[in-house]
Design a protein around this motif. Sequence first.
Motif, PDB file in Angstrom:
ATOM      1  N   MET A 194       0.827  -1.196   0.000  1.00  0.00           N
ATOM      2  CA  MET A 194       0.000   0.000   0.000  1.00  0.00           C
ATOM      3  C   MET A 194       0.868   1.255   0.000  1.00  0.00           C
ATOM      4  O   MET A 194       0.519   2.257  -0.615  1.00  0.00           O
ATOM      5  CB  MET A 194      -0.937  -0.001   1.213  1.00  0.00           C
ATOM      6  N   LYS A 195       2.025   1.159   0.691  1.00  0.00           N
ATOM      7  CA  LYS A 195       2.942   2.300   0.651  1.00  0.00           C
ATOM      8  C   LYS A 195       3.453   2.529  -0.759  1.00  0.00           C
ATOM      9  O   LYS A 195       3.528   3.664  -1.234  1.00  0.00           O
ATOM     10  CB  LYS A 195       4.121   2.057   1.602  1.00  0.00           C
ATOM     11  N   THR A 196       3.824   1.431  -1.433  1.00  0.00           N
ATOM     12  CA  THR A 196       4.324   1.539  -2.799  1.00  0.00           C
ATOM     13  C   THR A 196       3.252   2.066  -3.735  1.00  0.00           C
ATOM     14  O   THR A 196       3.533   2.776  -4.704  1.00  0.00           O
ATOM     15  CB  THR A 196       4.810   0.169  -3.291  1.00  0.00           C
ATOM     16  N   ASN A 228      -0.929   7.765   4.756  1.00  0.00           N
ATOM     17  CA  ASN A 228      -0.847   7.375   6.172  1.00  0.00           C
ATOM     18  C   ASN A 228      -0.864   5.861   6.383  1.00  0.00           C
ATOM     19  O   ASN A 228      -1.563   5.353   7.278  1.00  0.00           O
ATOM     20  CB  ASN A 228      -1.997   8.026   6.966  1.00  0.00           C
ATOM     21  N   CYS A 229      -0.110   5.137   5.564  1.00  0.00           N
ATOM     22  CA  CYS A 229      -0.056   3.676   5.719  1.00  0.00           C
ATOM     23  C   CYS A 229       0.630   3.313   7.034  1.00  0.00           C
ATOM     24  O   CYS A 229       1.627   3.925   7.419  1.00  0.00           O
ATOM     25  CB  CYS A 229       0.730   3.050   4.563  1.00  0.00           C
ATOM     26  N   ALA A 230       0.072   2.308   7.703  1.00  0.00           N
ATOM     27  CA  ALA A 230       0.669   1.852   8.959  1.00  0.00           C
ATOM     28  C   ALA A 230       0.323   0.392   9.183  1.00  0.00           C
ATOM     29  O   ALA A 230      -0.717  -0.094   8.744  1.00  0.00           O
ATOM     30  CB  ALA A 230       0.171   2.706  10.129  1.00  0.00           C
ATOM     31  N   ILE A 231       1.219  -0.317   9.882  1.00  0.00           N
ATOM     32  CA  ILE A 231       1.000  -1.721  10.252  1.00  0.00           C
ATOM     33  C   ILE A 231       0.718  -1.769  11.753  1.00  0.00           C
ATOM     34  O   ILE A 231       1.366  -1.074  12.554  1.00  0.00           O
ATOM     35  CB  ILE A 231       2.232  -2.569   9.900  1.00  0.00           C
ATOM     36  N   GLU A 232      -0.261  -2.597  12.147  1.00  0.00           N
ATOM     37  CA  GLU A 232      -0.646  -2.747  13.563  1.00  0.00           C
ATOM     38  C   GLU A 232      -0.936  -1.385  14.205  1.00  0.00           C
ATOM     39  O   GLU A 232      -0.478  -1.071  15.296  1.00  0.00           O
ATOM     40  CB  GLU A 232       0.456  -3.475  14.344  1.00  0.00           C
ATOM     41  N   LYS A 233      -1.694  -0.578  13.491  1.00  0.00           N
ATOM     42  CA  LYS A 233      -2.029   0.761  13.999  1.00  0.00           C
ATOM     43  C   LYS A 233      -3.123   0.647  15.071  1.00  0.00           C
ATOM     44  O   LYS A 233      -4.160   0.024  14.848  1.00  0.00           O
ATOM     45  CB  LYS A 233      -2.510   1.656  12.855  1.00  0.00           C
ATOM     46  N   ASN A 234      -2.906   1.249  16.211  1.00  0.00           N
ATOM     47  CA  ASN A 234      -3.876   1.213  17.302  1.00  0.00           C
ATOM     48  C   ASN A 234      -4.935   2.278  17.091  1.00  0.00           C
ATOM     49  O   ASN A 234      -4.639   3.470  17.084  1.00  0.00           O
ATOM     50  CB  ASN A 234      -3.161   1.428  18.650  1.00  0.00           C
ATOM     51  N   LEU A 260       7.651  -3.042  -9.610  1.00  0.00           N
ATOM     52  CA  LEU A 260       8.817  -3.724  -9.041  1.00  0.00           C
ATOM     53  C   LEU A 260       8.461  -4.470  -7.753  1.00  0.00           C
ATOM     54  O   LEU A 260       8.964  -5.568  -7.497  1.00  0.00           O
ATOM     55  CB  LEU A 260       9.932  -2.715  -8.763  1.00  0.00           C
ATOM     56  N   GLU A 261       7.576  -3.885  -6.938  1.00  0.00           N
ATOM     57  CA  GLU A 261       7.175  -4.536  -5.687  1.00  0.00           C
ATOM     58  C   GLU A 261       6.371  -5.803  -5.972  1.00  0.00           C
ATOM     59  O   GLU A 261       6.581  -6.844  -5.341  1.00  0.00           O
ATOM     60  CB  GLU A 261       6.350  -3.559  -4.834  1.00  0.00           C
ATOM     61  N   PHE A 262       5.467  -5.747  -6.938  1.00  0.00           N
ATOM     62  CA  PHE A 262       4.710  -6.937  -7.346  1.00  0.00           C
ATOM     63  C   PHE A 262       5.668  -8.028  -7.824  1.00  0.00           C
ATOM     64  O   PHE A 262       5.493  -9.209  -7.507  1.00  0.00           O
ATOM     65  CB  PHE A 262       3.731  -6.581  -8.466  1.00  0.00           C
TER      66      PHE A 262
END
Length: 815
Positions: free
Chosen positions: A1-3, A8-14, A227-229
């Motif tokens: 999602m960042k790519t 405001n992408c975040a992992i394990e966002k509270n 490239l990420e894919f």
Amino acid sequence: MKTAQKLNCAIEKNIAGKNVDVYYEEPDRLQRGVIKYGVECKHYGKALGRADYDSIIATYISLLVTNAIDYLIIITDLPPTPGVLDTVENSRQIAHKTFDEFSSLIMDFSQYLTSVVSMFNNEGLSDYYVPIKDIDGNDIEGTINEWVLTKDYSPLAILAGYGMGKTSFSTMLASKFARKFLNGETSRIPIYLKLGDIFNEQGIEGLVCKYFASQYNVSGFTYPLFLEFNRLGRFLIILDGFDEMKHAMSFSAFRSNIREFNKLVVNQSKVIILGRPNAFTSENEKSSVLHGIKYIGEKEVKDAEMRDYREIEVGLFTDEQLEEFIPKFVYYSADQAPINSYDFISEEFCEQRINELLDHKHRELISRPVHARMLTLIALATTETLSSFTTYHLYETFYERILEREGSRPARQKISKDERKEFVIKLAWERWLKGGDRGFSFEDVETLNFQLKAPDAPRKDILRDLIIGSIVEPKGDNFFYFAHRSFQEFLVSQHILQLGWGANSISDIDRALGQNVLDFIEESGRKRQLIEYILEQMCSFTGEINSSFYRFIRTETFKPDFDIGFSLVKPSSHDVCQSPWHAILAFSSPDVIGIREFESTLINFYESTKNSNIRLAIFIGLSIKVLEIGSGADKRALHLIDLFHWQVFKVISNCKIHKGTIRDFAVDNDLDRFLLTAFLKSTSVEFTTRGEASYVRLDLTNLLTLLLDAARGNYYISEIEAIYESCGTSSVMLPVLSIGELIRCRYSVRNPRDVEEIKRLESQLRDDRKKIQQFWRANPSANTLVPVKTRSENVKKREVIKLKNPKNPKNPKAY
């Protein structure tokens, strides 16, 4: 999602006490705010059931009700059960996607994949395609299918010569994988790129962006996301035609381009490249490009920027493949225009042609798919019995058929068949000289150096008609290409065999003569005529040729059944022009000839010509000969150094030697001065323990380099080391006592019965050889020639000094 450049992408966002696996936002263009997404990721290894779904919703319901997030996306490895799917589809705020489905939402290749599927069908390949095999008889498609399913991420290189079905195979492969992806049978998206298009792009990034941002308009496409894919293993990348770059580039540029698309070989990627093996001129080049191996001296070193490709070599059509392909292609072609309009086409006629095409006398000719196609089309276009076609006559006949068919159309009859033929040959030739790029724009055609015969319409319109009525095919808007590289190579051979070019074009002919072009010339039956013409044009050619072209001309000129060979160096011959090129060719020829005959030819030719350019060319030819011979080089090397003494004997015999050291040379002409410098820079003397000069060591490679450098601008052979490097003869040791044997030819006895004359001549020969031995005992070096002055110049200098210092400066007579 960042790519994918979400906000405001975040992992394990509270959020309100709940850790959301992935959180991101998108602009809400209607409300001028943002849309908030929460993503829950589960890998159950089974379908998402009701209990699991309810458990997930229970933890997110408060976030949805309070608008802490606007949407919840549940991503799993497998689709949900039917009941859960119904629930999700009826929910406004909740969605379910598999990972593959979610990827497609980010970057949607569906339009591109649909076009890839249709590409295989629209070109008719689906009706007559036959699986290709490697040289061991293995099905290549099956090999790739197995490789795709494994965790072996090493890239593949599929190598095949021209007309072997590489492009048909890559089209089929991309189409099958596109269909599988659209049907949900695989997670890998086929990315099919033609590397011939890389000429007009800035490397692999420009090519990828052209395909997916412009041509196919892939929704959500960005190059970083692509490239990420690829890194995540979402693609099967098929790069077709790396050999189409070799031709426009030096090897270093070619290697740099391959290094560029090697950036796609990362992590879980699957990359296949296809091309001709003759893109590499040596095993070292191949190892460097396909395996990342380079050599520093004899040490093998890995290049971290290159990749180790697993090679698969495509084999020729087997009998089994031909027996499948020929009937398929015969019946497919019989249904296509214009063949389906011929009144003699019938099932019985097709069966007859199939049997004839599959006759064993044609098997070798049609072992390449492209030849099988052409011979089939020829067979279906005539009722004449097929004879023993060579590849050249196959192309010639096929091309003539195309021209005749175009000429039969009323709209094409204003332009003659000959003019159409001349145009496309000229087009193929000029495109070949610009790198062999099959593709070109109409603007390129307009700049073509082609004179129209009595044009009755604007030049632009006539050129467009010439393009349409040729073997050039359109591709997209205002873009054209030769249907197959072998067609272009055939047309290049036609240009060369027309013999309408002059000496200034020899360098272009040199560049154009690749192996396939040479094969066409060989099969035309006109190679001898071409060689004679080249030799004639070389009389006035001043320039540079490649060592491979030089060797080709020399080999053909001195074949036993070609009587033009040594007539090049017969002074009495008036029908052949003498030139430095002829001298190099003749005296470097490894052709078997007796020593005495060679000595006689050498001396007679050298004595008869006073042209310093041709004399220098003889030295170059002899040097190449010695370097190339290997065993038995010493005798030829003696001829070389004796000829040097023959040329500069007067200088050597008059040099001043004081206490064993040469003090001065008297040099009368430029050739003597140059040869003395070149030979002395390339020789060293070895002495016995008693101080006697025993051997002269002649550094042949250094001598040849000096000789060629002196000839540069008039006649020059580049990459000359390719001719002799395999022999290993870089220097020779010549006994001092053996030097000068050739000089006895200077003292030929007029009357063999005259004893006094014989004694006198033998005495003079001994004196001359003694002078030569004294010269080498003095251990001469090139430094002795600095400065090089003639005695007359010294006398003049003394006179000038005397005149400038008179006893009485007022006396004008003193000046």
